[in-house]
Design a protein around this motif. Structure first.
Motif, PDB file in Angstrom:
ATOM      1  N   SER A  19       0.881  -1.259   0.107  1.00  0.00           N
ATOM      2  CA  SER A  19      -0.079  -0.020  -0.004  1.00  0.00           C
ATOM      3  C   SER A  19       1.014   1.335   0.006  1.00  0.00           C
ATOM      4  CB  SER A  19      -0.958   0.025   1.237  1.00  0.00           C
ATOM      5  OG  SER A  19      -1.778   1.345   1.360  1.00  0.00           O
ATOM      6  N   LYS A  26      -3.328   5.637   6.367  1.00  0.00           N
ATOM      7  CA  LYS A  26      -4.386   4.329   6.492  1.00  0.00           C
ATOM      8  C   LYS A  26      -5.158   4.423   7.590  1.00  0.00           C
ATOM      9  CE  LYS A  26      -0.743   1.732   5.783  1.00  0.00           C
ATOM     10  NZ  LYS A  26       0.121   0.362   5.510  1.00  0.00           N
ATOM     11  N   LEU A 144      -5.627  -2.244   2.359  1.00  0.00           N
ATOM     12  CA  LEU A 144      -4.607  -1.253   2.743  1.00  0.00           C
ATOM     13  C   LEU A 144      -3.398  -2.124   3.570  1.00  0.00           C
ATOM     14  CD1 LEU A 144      -6.689   1.528   4.385  1.00  0.00           C
ATOM     15  CD2 LEU A 144      -5.623   1.622   2.042  1.00  0.00           C
TER      16      LEU A 144
END
Length: 485
Positions: A19, A26, A144
């Motif tokens: 990610s 995040k 993520l």
């Protein structure tokens, strides 16, 4: 997952970060997604304490009002199947925005009506709007975070989803002190924009089939946030079409999630989840009426009796997430695979992920079943109110471990369609819970709390051998399916 995306950068997990979002981005994204899922849970628990008041105000029996809970659960099982598939096809962002907008409209309608028929229909609409956010949230988790990270973040999501069992009844009790039951829907109407507006302004698209690891610019404006505060640095390599347009035009298939049930491992996960969730819902739905009859609690106190179980579930969710990451590292060490190995981010075919997620969960579930049986007899003999409340706390600590572990495992074994897998889970667990809830009042009436909760505890205990089978056979089933495909 990217085979139809000719424009996506041809990189592998070994050369590209899983990610590209920054850690703080995040955290914010998963927090917003979990907040949306919070409304899915709060809508039930803020409603339970009001059931006796709604029945008295509308001049109907409590059993009839319980039908609005059943109808809510039925729609919670059906509609996420459509939303989960839509989220995997068209992205997380547009599905979140549509769901929260429909939910807001349903809450306003519920606050304004005063007839049972409208209450019944609008509760179904409320469920249609918000229930799917649960599955989309776990899709964001898969987008993520790698399997090595998912346990703790799944715990964070579960923490959000398990604060409503304690906060919802308290909110409801406080509102009912001052206003009629309609006020709980006005509260939800006011609270929803605190999630909807930030999402509309700055929530980026995270679906990996649209944006890869976050570095690809989505083609459609509905997948782009007006303010790019939470958007990962993008390379501009895909500005026209970042995935197969034929797939984009396809209509979401509400039955696609049910195809996953044909997989033995998935079917067993969903069956165990359905058993645990049915027991969980019956326990929560019975609290207000049982404590009203046995201890004459009312007002704010009727909300406070939910507090021990809710607090325990929230604490357990967070702690279980940390335990899942620890067990993942322990299993990886046994297999002599570093947890940072790219193979564990891209594929788990050769890794016993079922063992990693479930190796300590069966013990907690068995203990929870025993506690549930004892809880029923405490109520049967009307012991001091502290006894059932303490039992609720320890039941919350033990039973919640099952949900956190299975939610994480579902994402792990369906990394290509996490939202669809969660939608299948929603369907199975909610329809099973609706069936059990429909029979809860007759069961309590004929057996009393003692034998009623002995029955529920015995059903919950069936999950223990099922978890053992899943640990031993799960990886074999996945590998057999891959070979067959």
């Amino acid at each position: 997952m990217f085979e139809n995306n000719q424009h996506l950068p041809q990189t592998t997990p070994a050369t590209q970060a899983y990610s590209a979002f920054l850690p703080w981005q995040k955290n914010c994204i998963i927090g917003l997604a979990a907040f949306a899922g919070w409304f899915s849970s709060i809508s039930s628990f803020i409603y339970f304490p009001a059931i006796p008041f709604i029945a008295a105000d509308l001049g109907v029996g409590i059993g009839k009002i319980n039908l609005t809970v059943t109808s809510y659960l039925i729609m919670s099982g059906i509609f996420p199947s459509l939303m989960g598939d839509a989220a995997d096809r068209f992205g997380r962002r547009p599905v979140f925005l549509v769901a929260l907008t429909c939910y807001l409209a349903a809450n306003i309608g519920l606050a304004l009506q005063s007839r049972f028929e409208l209450l019944f229909l609008l509760r179904m609409l409320q469920s249609m709007g918000i229930s799917g956010t649960f599955s989309v949230t776990y899709g964001v988790l898969s987008d993520l975070f790698t399997p090595a990270e998912r346990g703790s973040y799944s715990g964070v999501i579960s923490f959000f989803l398990n604060t409503p069992p304690s906060l919802g009844p308290i909110f409801s009790g406080l509102l009912l002190l001052r206003w009629r039951w309609n006020s709980i829907f006005w509260f939800l109407s006011v609270a929803t924009p605190f999630c909807l507006v930030p999402m509309a302004i700055c929530l980026p698209e995270t679906a990996r089939n649209l944006v890869g690891n976050g570095t690809v610019r989505p083609a459609m404006s509905m997948n782009r946030a007006p303010v790019r505060l939470l958007t990962a640095p993008q390379d501009g390599g895909c500005d026209v079409s970042c995935w197969d347009m034929g797939k984009r035009r396809a209509v979401p298939n509400p039955f696609s999630s049910l195809k996953l049930v044909r997989r033995p491992g998935t079917a067993l996960i969903l069956a165990v989840y359905a058993v645990g969730y049915s027991v969980y819902v019956c326990l929560q739905a019975s609290i207000s009426t049982i404590f009203l009859d046995a201890y004459q609690v009312a007002g704010v106190v009727s909300g406070l009796v939910y507090l021990p179980f809710g607090v325990a579930c929230a604490v357990s969710a967070f702690a279980t997430g940390l335990l899942l990451d620890r067990n993942f590292r322990r299993t990886a060490a046994e297999c002599k695979i570093p947890v940072v190995d790219a193979r564990l981010a891209s594929s788990l075919e050769e890794f016993p992920i079922e063992k990693a997620r479930l190796r300590t969960i069966g013990l907690f579930v068995g203990l929870g079943a025993v506690l549930l049986m004892g809880y029923g007899w405490l109520l049967q003999f009307h012991v001091t109110v502290a006894g059932p409340l303490v039992a609720q706390f320890f039941m919350g600590l033990t039973i919640q471990t099952l949900f956190t572990a299975l939610n994480t495992l579902l994402v792990d074994v369906h990394q290509d369609c996490p939202s669809t897998a969660q939608a299948a889970c929603n369907f199975v667990r909610c329809e099973a819970a609706a069936a059990w809830l429909a029979g809860l009042d007759p069961l309590l009436g004929h057996l009393g709390p003692g034998w009623c909760f002995v029955t529920l505890g015995a059903v919950l205990f069936l999950a223990v051998p099922a978890l053992h089978i899943l640990q031993r056979r799960g990886m074999q089933w996945r590998q057999a399916r891959t070979t067959k495909t």
